[in-house]
Design a protein around this motif. Structure first.
Motif, PDB file in Angstrom:
ATOM      1  N   PHE A  17       0.828  -1.201   0.000  1.00 43.15           N
ATOM      2  CA  PHE A  17       0.000   0.000   0.000  1.00 43.15           C
ATOM      3  C   PHE A  17       0.863   1.252   0.000  1.00 43.15           C
ATOM      4  O   PHE A  17       2.014   1.250   0.461  1.00 43.15           O
ATOM      5  N   ASP A  18       0.275   2.330  -0.499  1.00 44.30           N
ATOM      6  CA  ASP A  18       0.912   3.646  -0.484  1.00 44.30           C
ATOM      7  C   ASP A  18       0.971   4.145   0.961  1.00 44.30           C
ATOM      8  O   ASP A  18      -0.076   4.367   1.584  1.00 44.30           O
ATOM      9  N   VAL A  72       2.193  -3.639   7.119  1.00 42.03           N
ATOM     10  CA  VAL A  72       2.991  -2.507   7.588  1.00 42.03           C
ATOM     11  C   VAL A  72       2.516  -1.186   6.993  1.00 42.03           C
ATOM     12  O   VAL A  72       2.398  -0.172   7.694  1.00 42.03           O
ATOM     13  N   ASN A  73       2.205  -1.168   5.690  1.00 41.33           N
ATOM     14  CA  ASN A  73       1.948   0.086   4.989  1.00 41.33           C
ATOM     15  C   ASN A  73       0.472   0.423   4.800  1.00 41.33           C
ATOM     16  O   ASN A  73       0.149   1.470   4.236  1.00 41.33           O
ATOM     17  N   ALA A  74      -0.422  -0.425   5.255  1.00 43.81           N
ATOM     18  CA  ALA A  74      -1.855  -0.163   5.074  1.00 43.81           C
ATOM     19  C   ALA A  74      -2.280   1.114   5.795  1.00 43.81           C
ATOM     20  O   ALA A  74      -1.743   1.455   6.853  1.00 43.81           O
ATOM     21  N   SER A  75      -3.244   1.810   5.214  1.00 44.02           N
ATOM     22  CA  SER A  75      -3.798   2.998   5.867  1.00 44.02           C
ATOM     23  C   SER A  75      -4.530   2.593   7.142  1.00 44.02           C
ATOM     24  O   SER A  75      -4.344   3.193   8.201  1.00 44.02           O
ATOM     25  N   LYS A  76      -5.361   1.568   7.028  1.00 45.31           N
ATOM     26  CA  LYS A  76      -6.082   1.026   8.175  1.00 45.31           C
ATOM     27  C   LYS A  76      -5.923  -0.491   8.185  1.00 45.31           C
ATOM     28  O   LYS A  76      -5.842  -1.123   7.131  1.00 45.31           O
ATOM     29  N   LYS A 189      -4.551   2.276  -0.440  1.00 44.20           N
ATOM     30  CA  LYS A 189      -4.411   2.439  -1.881  1.00 44.20           C
ATOM     31  C   LYS A 189      -3.217   1.605  -2.316  1.00 44.20           C
ATOM     32  O   LYS A 189      -2.088   1.848  -1.908  1.00 44.20           O
ATOM     33  N   SER A 190      -3.478   0.614  -3.142  1.00 42.53           N
ATOM     34  CA  SER A 190      -2.446  -0.361  -3.473  1.00 42.53           C
ATOM     35  C   SER A 190      -1.371   0.212  -4.387  1.00 42.53           C
ATOM     36  O   SER A 190      -1.639   1.050  -5.255  1.00 42.53           O
TER      37      SER A 190
END
Length: 209
Positions: A17-18, A72-76, A189-190
């Protein structure tokens, strides 16, 4: 607007994810509400959600998810807790009390049916755990569809150290011993998605009788 079938056909599971993207609060609230309203067998209120935001707790939990980037990088990130065999009878009774408040006859009839099917001695503890686990998959399935309609990318994650995670969450006072983290889900957002979607052909998937 695309219909649900189109959204599910085009959807891919996010592998990363971004890190700079944050889900709009209104969209995430819609996802949470949809999960709360998802179907539940017998109407049993046997689930809770732990929303893990970016920050200290996310970092503490990282080893339990093997440092996966989509964690690790997910927004939620959501951990879906389900009541296991230790607490299923109690939460069932509580759900019946709420549903049939002021209607003891209705409660008795409905409760007898549930007790016969779930607690009549035909199901092992493992089978009761499996029953509760299945309910959490319904909830995350609903979340997947709603998120896609909001242009939010997702990944359901079942590959984690469930035993270690459960022990940590209990130690931190975030989970009871009659609950189990059955499934988890990342949102954002992937930046990297899974490969071509592989599904059975319709003629092999459906048989009308």
């Amino acid at each position: 607007m695309k219909n649900l079938a189109e959204l599910m056909t085009q959807r891919r599971s996010a592998r990363d994810f971004d890190v700079n993207y944050e889900i709009p609060e209104a969209d995430f609230n819609d996802i949470i509400q949809a999960m709360r309203m998802s179907p539940s067998s017998y109407g049993i209120l046997g689930q809770r959600l732990l929303v893990i935001n970016r920050g200290e707790m996310r970092e503490k939990l990282t080893p339990f998810f093997y440092n996966q980037l989509n964690y690790v990088n997910a927004s939620k990130f959501i951990i879906v807790l389900g009541v296991n065999h230790k607490g299923l009878q109690e939460v069932t009774n509580h759900s019946l009390d709420l549903r049939f408040k002021g209607n003891p006859e209705g409660r008795s009839t409905y409760g007898t049916n549930i007790n016969k099917n779930l607690f009549g001695g035909n199901l092992s503890d493992q089978q009761l755990d499996n029953y509760s686990s299945q309910q959490t998959y319904i909830t995350t399935g609903i979340a997947t569809a709603v998120a896609a309609s909001l242009d939010v990318d997702t990944c359901m994650i079942g590959g984690f150290n469930a035993k270690g995670l459960a022990e940590f969450l209990i130690q931190e006072g975030l989970m009871h011993d009659y609950e189990t983290p059955f499934i988890t889900m990342a949102f954002g957002k992937s930046t990297k998605i899974s490969g071509e979607k592989l599904r059975s052909e319709l003629k092999h998937f459906v048989k009308e009788i």
